[in-house]
Design a protein around this motif. Structure first.
Motif, PDB file in Angstrom:
ATOM      1  N   TYR A  31       0.738  -1.246   0.308  1.00  0.00           N
ATOM      2  CA  TYR A  31       0.506  -0.098  -0.064  1.00  0.00           C
ATOM      3  C   TYR A  31       0.486   1.284  -0.020  1.00  0.00           C
ATOM      4  O   TYR A  31       1.708   1.395   0.704  1.00  0.00           O
ATOM      5  CB  TYR A  31      -0.983   0.122   1.180  1.00  0.00           C
ATOM      6  CG  TYR A  31      -1.369  -0.995   1.488  1.00  0.00           C
ATOM      7  CD1 TYR A  31      -1.552  -2.407   2.076  1.00  0.00           C
ATOM      8  CD2 TYR A  31      -2.908  -1.537   0.872  1.00  0.00           C
ATOM      9  CE1 TYR A  31      -2.523  -3.462   2.011  1.00  0.00           C
ATOM     10  CE2 TYR A  31      -4.328  -1.881   0.333  1.00  0.00           C
ATOM     11  CZ  TYR A  31      -3.652  -2.837   1.352  1.00  0.00           C
ATOM     12  OH  TYR A  31      -4.174  -4.783   1.495  1.00  0.00           O
ATOM     13  N   TYR A  33       1.398   5.885  -0.485  1.00  0.00           N
ATOM     14  CA  TYR A  33       0.217   6.505   0.404  1.00  0.00           C
ATOM     15  C   TYR A  33       0.798   8.139   0.199  1.00  0.00           C
ATOM     16  O   TYR A  33       2.441   8.276  -0.045  1.00  0.00           O
ATOM     17  CB  TYR A  33      -0.131   7.165   1.925  1.00  0.00           C
ATOM     18  CG  TYR A  33      -0.823   5.210   2.653  1.00  0.00           C
ATOM     19  CD1 TYR A  33       0.184   4.655   1.820  1.00  0.00           C
ATOM     20  CD2 TYR A  33      -1.499   5.057   2.600  1.00  0.00           C
ATOM     21  CE1 TYR A  33       0.170   3.537   3.718  1.00  0.00           C
ATOM     22  CE2 TYR A  33      -1.932   3.827   3.262  1.00  0.00           C
ATOM     23  CZ  TYR A  33      -1.168   3.217   3.418  1.00  0.00           C
ATOM     24  OH  TYR A  33      -1.945   1.979   3.734  1.00  0.00           O
ATOM     25  N   TYR A  35       1.160  11.982   1.253  1.00  0.00           N
ATOM     26  CA  TYR A  35       0.223  13.258   2.599  1.00  0.00           C
ATOM     27  C   TYR A  35       0.780  14.604   1.928  1.00  0.00           C
ATOM     28  O   TYR A  35       2.326  14.520   1.753  1.00  0.00           O
ATOM     29  CB  TYR A  35       0.582  12.956   3.736  1.00  0.00           C
ATOM     30  CG  TYR A  35      -0.070  11.520   4.122  1.00  0.00           C
ATOM     31  CD1 TYR A  35       0.327  10.423   3.968  1.00  0.00           C
ATOM     32  CD2 TYR A  35      -1.347  11.696   4.798  1.00  0.00           C
ATOM     33  CE1 TYR A  35      -0.373   9.442   4.280  1.00  0.00           C
ATOM     34  CE2 TYR A  35      -1.717  10.783   5.564  1.00  0.00           C
ATOM     35  CZ  TYR A  35      -1.564   9.138   5.152  1.00  0.00           C
ATOM     36  OH  TYR A  35      -1.815   8.432   6.122  1.00  0.00           O
ATOM     37  N   PHE A  45      -3.704  13.973   4.517  1.00  0.00           N
ATOM     38  CA  PHE A  45      -4.022  12.789   2.700  1.00  0.00           C
ATOM     39  C   PHE A  45      -4.639  13.086   2.460  1.00  0.00           C
ATOM     40  O   PHE A  45      -5.110  13.684   2.009  1.00  0.00           O
ATOM     41  CB  PHE A  45      -4.770  11.783   4.265  1.00  0.00           C
ATOM     42  CG  PHE A  45      -4.666  10.635   3.030  1.00  0.00           C
ATOM     43  CD1 PHE A  45      -6.766  10.514   2.522  1.00  0.00           C
ATOM     44  CD2 PHE A  45      -3.950   9.399   3.101  1.00  0.00           C
ATOM     45  CE1 PHE A  45      -6.805   9.466   1.037  1.00  0.00           C
ATOM     46  CE2 PHE A  45      -4.662   7.893   2.007  1.00  0.00           C
ATOM     47  CZ  PHE A  45      -5.795   8.384   1.511  1.00  0.00           C
ATOM     48  N   SER A  48      -5.183   7.400  -1.689  1.00  0.00           N
ATOM     49  CA  SER A  48      -3.704   5.587  -1.029  1.00  0.00           C
ATOM     50  C   SER A  48      -3.675   5.265  -2.506  1.00  0.00           C
ATOM     51  O   SER A  48      -4.943   5.083  -2.667  1.00  0.00           O
ATOM     52  CB  SER A  48      -3.979   4.942   0.100  1.00  0.00           C
ATOM     53  OG  SER A  48      -5.536   4.823   0.066  1.00  0.00           O
ATOM     54  N   SER A  55      -6.969   3.517  -3.859  1.00  0.00           N
ATOM     55  CA  SER A  55      -8.255   2.395  -3.317  1.00  0.00           C
ATOM     56  C   SER A  55      -8.896   3.610  -2.135  1.00  0.00           C
ATOM     57  O   SER A  55      -9.735   3.648  -1.684  1.00  0.00           O
ATOM     58  CB  SER A  55      -7.732   1.982  -2.476  1.00  0.00           C
ATOM     59  OG  SER A  55      -6.420   2.366  -1.387  1.00  0.00           O
ATOM     60  N   GLU A  56      -7.741   5.081  -1.906  1.00  0.00           N
ATOM     61  CA  GLU A  56      -9.592   6.135  -1.247  1.00  0.00           C
ATOM     62  C   GLU A  56      -8.281   7.052  -1.421  1.00  0.00           C
ATOM     63  O   GLU A  56      -7.009   7.219  -1.620  1.00  0.00           O
ATOM     64  CB  GLU A  56      -9.152   5.726   0.265  1.00  0.00           C
ATOM     65  CG  GLU A  56      -9.772   6.643   1.475  1.00  0.00           C
ATOM     66  CD  GLU A  56      -9.734   6.450   2.699  1.00  0.00           C
ATOM     67  OE1 GLU A  56      -8.830   5.554   3.122  1.00  0.00           O
ATOM     68  OE2 GLU A  56      -9.787   7.332   3.486  1.00  0.00           O
ATOM     69  N   PHE A  91       4.322  14.099   1.200  1.00  0.00           N
ATOM     70  CA  PHE A  91       5.516  12.862   2.549  1.00  0.00           C
ATOM     71  C   PHE A  91       4.417  11.764   1.079  1.00  0.00           C
ATOM     72  O   PHE A  91       3.585  11.644   1.121  1.00  0.00           O
ATOM     73  CB  PHE A  91       5.186  13.077   3.638  1.00  0.00           C
ATOM     74  CG  PHE A  91       6.074  13.594   4.442  1.00  0.00           C
ATOM     75  CD1 PHE A  91       5.284  14.973   5.094  1.00  0.00           C
ATOM     76  CD2 PHE A  91       7.200  13.762   5.007  1.00  0.00           C
ATOM     77  CE1 PHE A  91       5.279  15.739   5.887  1.00  0.00           C
ATOM     78  CE2 PHE A  91       7.602  14.508   5.520  1.00  0.00           C
ATOM     79  CZ  PHE A  91       7.109  16.055   6.248  1.00  0.00           C
ATOM     80  N   LEU A  97       0.618  -3.764   5.830  1.00  0.00           N
ATOM     81  CA  LEU A  97      -1.248  -4.533   6.190  1.00  0.00           C
ATOM     82  C   LEU A  97      -1.048  -3.005   6.881  1.00  0.00           C
ATOM     83  O   LEU A  97      -0.916  -1.708   6.428  1.00  0.00           O
ATOM     84  CB  LEU A  97      -1.050  -6.155   6.991  1.00  0.00           C
ATOM     85  CG  LEU A  97       0.087  -7.030   6.412  1.00  0.00           C
ATOM     86  CD1 LEU A  97       0.017  -8.148   7.401  1.00  0.00           C
ATOM     87  CD2 LEU A  97      -1.348  -7.259   5.154  1.00  0.00           C
ATOM     88  N   ALA A  98      -2.997  -3.574   8.173  1.00  0.00           N
ATOM     89  CA  ALA A  98      -3.041  -2.585   8.314  1.00  0.00           C
ATOM     90  C   ALA A  98      -2.129  -1.299   9.295  1.00  0.00           C
ATOM     91  O   ALA A  98      -1.538  -1.086   9.985  1.00  0.00           O
ATOM     92  CB  ALA A  98      -3.878  -3.157   9.275  1.00  0.00           C
ATOM     93  N   ASN A  99      -2.577  -0.533   8.522  1.00  0.00           N
ATOM     94  CA  ASN A  99      -2.443   1.048   8.816  1.00  0.00           C
ATOM     95  C   ASN A  99      -1.088   1.531   9.438  1.00  0.00           C
ATOM     96  O   ASN A  99      -1.170   2.980   9.574  1.00  0.00           O
ATOM     97  CB  ASN A  99      -3.617   1.855   9.641  1.00  0.00           C
ATOM     98  CG  ASN A  99      -4.894   1.799   9.065  1.00  0.00           C
ATOM     99  OD1 ASN A  99      -4.965   1.914   7.671  1.00  0.00           O
ATOM    100  ND2 ASN A  99      -5.436   1.556   9.303  1.00  0.00           N
ATOM    101  N   GLU A 100      -0.307   0.529   9.577  1.00  0.00           N
ATOM    102  CA  GLU A 100       0.667   0.652  10.101  1.00  0.00           C
ATOM    103  C   GLU A 100       2.288   1.375   8.885  1.00  0.00           C
ATOM    104  O   GLU A 100       2.754   0.895   8.376  1.00  0.00           O
ATOM    105  CB  GLU A 100       1.653  -0.279  10.711  1.00  0.00           C
ATOM    106  CG  GLU A 100       2.666   0.110  11.761  1.00  0.00           C
ATOM    107  CD  GLU A 100       3.709  -1.061  11.932  1.00  0.00           C
ATOM    108  OE1 GLU A 100       2.970  -2.077  12.296  1.00  0.00           O
ATOM    109  OE2 GLU A 100       4.918  -1.037  12.300  1.00  0.00           O
ATOM    110  N   GLN A 101       1.738   2.610   8.991  1.00  0.00           N
ATOM    111  CA  GLN A 101       2.609   3.160   7.873  1.00  0.00           C
ATOM    112  C   GLN A 101       3.764   3.960   8.116  1.00  0.00           C
ATOM    113  O   GLN A 101       4.201   4.396   8.876  1.00  0.00           O
ATOM    114  CB  GLN A 101       0.993   4.731   7.176  1.00  0.00           C
ATOM    115  CG  GLN A 101      -0.017   4.057   6.363  1.00  0.00           C
ATOM    116  CD  GLN A 101      -0.376   5.053   5.893  1.00  0.00           C
ATOM    117  OE1 GLN A 101      -0.680   6.628   6.000  1.00  0.00           O
ATOM    118  NE2 GLN A 101      -2.338   4.953   6.174  1.00  0.00           N
TER     119      GLN A 101
END
Lengths: 112, 116
Positions: A31, A33, A35, A45, A48, A55-56, A91, A97-101
């Protein structure tokens, strides 16, 4: 320790010009992103990206913005026609995986 | 809508003293919560995270944070501050729990200064 890298560290451009900000995410992350942080304001944000598609995205990410993963390692943010208010620190981040960016050091964009 | 509030814009702490940075969030379900630190000219470094389980989480550099659902808080603490801890600290919440690829919503940040 693997890290997210971004180039350039600082970009100066004229209003109306196109800019491409580049990022190399951590290699096994899926994933990606973007920002931005306008000087003195909070980190916001933009978008993503997963499996070669957005995705968003936030309301900030309008038609002048686009993202691409042109090859297996780079992730880019393009601003088609820059405005003064696009001046900010941008940035890139990636996560497995889940949200740990994990964030890169940022690119400071200055629009004159 | 999800939001994060960091009530303190700037805090000054003496070296060796304890530190607590406040964070309050607004979220409808069990949140994913994070603290990031940003040193001047650097990117955002993850200090710690809370997803579930033990409400007291340990992070890097001697930091810890406690999730308190009843107070909608996730305050960051350190028992003894070092001069190198001077930086900007951001609390963040995952916009959608248990979903990768979703946005992080950040607070406005707290700038920590350390005096000798």
């Amino acid at each position: 320790e693997p890290e997210v890298t971004q180039t350039p560290s600082h970009q100066v451009t004229q209003m109306g010009q196109e800019v491409i900000l580049r990022c190399v995410p951590i290699s096994n992350h899926l994933y990606f992103y973007w920002y931005r942080q306008i000087l003195g304001q909070k980190v916001e944000f933009l978008v993503s990206f997963y499996n070669n598609e957005i995705s968003e995205k936030s309301e900030i990410f309008d038609d002048q913005f686009s993202v691409e993963r042109p090859d297996g390692s780079n992730f880019t943010l393009k601003i088609r026609s820059t405005k003064l208010e696009d001046s900010a620190m941008y940035f890139c981040a990636s996560s497995e995986l889940a949200n740990e960016q994990f964030f890169g050091p940022g690119t400071r964009l200055t629009v004159l | 809508a999800q939001s994060v509030t960091q009530p303190d814009i700037h805090i000054t702490v003496s070296e060796g003293a304890s530190l607590e940075l406040r964070c309050n969030y607004s979220y409808g379900a069990t949140p994913y919560l994070f603290w990031y630190v940003q040193s001047p000219g650097q990117g955002l470094q993850l200090l710690l995270k809370y997803f579930s389980g033990d409400t007291l989480v340990q992070g890097i550099k001697g930091f810890e944070a406690e999730f308190k659902r009843s107070q909608s808080s996730f305050n960051l603490r350190k028992p003894s501050v070092h001069w190198s801890d001077a930086a900007e600290y951001f609390c963040a919440v995952g916009a959608q729990a248990n979903q990768a690829g979703t946005a992080l919503i950040f607070g406005k940040g707290t700038t920590l200064s350390v005096s000798s």
